[in-house]
Design an enzyme around this catalytic site. Sequence first.
Site, PDB file in Angstrom:
ATOM      1  CE  LYS A   4      94.385 -53.446 -95.309  1.00 32.58           C
ATOM      2  NZ  LYS A   4      95.315 -52.330 -95.122  1.00 32.58           N
ATOM      3  NE  ARG A   5      87.712 -55.322 -95.910  1.00 35.71           N
ATOM      4  CZ  ARG A   5      87.232 -54.648 -94.880  1.00 35.71           C
ATOM      5  NH1 ARG A   5      86.878 -55.286 -93.797  1.00 35.71           N
ATOM      6  NH2 ARG A   5      87.103 -53.331 -94.929  1.00 35.71           N
TER       7      ARG A   5
END
Length: 497
Positions: free
Chosen positions: A267-268
């Site tokens: 998700k980064r």
Amino acid sequence: MTEALHAVSTAQRPLRVRIAPSPTGDPHVGTAYIALFNYVFARKQGGTFILRIEDTDQERYTAGSEAAIFEALRWLGLRWDEGPDVGGPCGPYRQSERLAIYKEHVELLLARGGAYRCFCTRERLEKLHAEQTASKSSHLGYDGHCRDLSVADQTALLVAETPFVVRLRVPRDGVTRFVDHLRPEPIEFENRLVDDQVLQKSDGFPTYHLANVVDDHLMGITHVIRGEEWITSTPKHVLLYQAFGWEPPAWHHLGLLRNADKTKLSKRKNPVSIFHYRELGYMPETLLNFMANLGFSMGADVERFTVEQMIEAFEWSKVSVGGPVFDPAKLEAFNGADIRAMSIDALYDRLQERVLAPARIKALLAQAQERVHRLDDFIPYLSFFFGGSLDYAPVLDKIKAPAGKSNAEAAQLLDDYAQEIERDNQARSFTAPALEAFSRDFCQRHAVKPKELFMLLRLGVSGRTASPALFDTMALCGKDRCRTRLRDLSGLLRQRG
């Protein structure tokens, strides 16, 4: 030599596969990817598709995540035959409800000598790890200190109520070998490099490895289809099957979903929540078609197909494990093509179902009613509640880091905020009161003035300096839309340096 090469006598048993997600946050697209291949294989072979919830990690467990898993998979149309909510002959299907089963099997392993009690303190283990790291040891793991304790010593420690864990007794020599049916050669690990894995923690809870093997055996799983990140754990599972005297399943490890730079999908760098794609208007059949293409080939350069067509054509020889890249641009192109292929009536129905759902529209109108003067004003006023990324050009001069913080620090602040929403049980409900309570606590913990953070949040979420009440705005925009925009604003701040 320890081997688990087998001619898949599992083929003589009814085919049973499973997915076993952990309820630790929003459902991940990687979970959907693994679920798709399990579902398709089960339907192709007339087998059983099981959903099991692995909820023994109490530190990472988040309330509501189990229901979110059910909701996400149902939205995608991946229906399971047995599971916590539908029942079945092999329940319970939540690991937290199977603790007595695991304890019974731990005692069985201890009696057989396949496991042993370890009384080492955390301090000793930390010191051991530090020494191994400093010496650049070829094996970072437990040194077997308690492996051969005498019965008398063990009894004395137990009488003194010394805390202990239970570890797998891995053979000191030889190799453990197994067949992965998606790879051309058997996979082999030297036993001396396989850790004496903890099977039961000091609180009596099982670790993933024990619960996974016990559950797969008792639930009759014939084929384990999971991500390749579990390949290094498979020797421990093979050894556990041998310690119990059970036949292992057939192993299939799918390629790990990756970003464009080949790093693990996270998700980064990309949105990974299934709900992100649902809330931003991607269609479930399109998302499944896109994910199918990441690891499966219909042949003849055919990319567009349904799950039913995939089931009809499915063979393991058509499955690739070569680092599939999750490309959002390609997914968007697929979705756009599917929208253009729909009839206007069908498109209207889809819009009413998600984007223009009456309950949502009424909630938005309530926010705008006191702030507009003409009916025509409603649409432009409410426009930022729709879509994904925003144009921040009109408010660039208003986007400023909180006092005493650099742009990079402000960017990290937004990243932390977005990530902590995922972990905070209250904030995950994403209601205005919960978001306000979480945000004020966040300001205290990160030493930032609420006024300054709240302006950044408002700008990031709405692209405006004035909007309806901030936390009402965030709740109506939804978590996934908010997180996407906060990530965009973080990136803009980082670009400023």
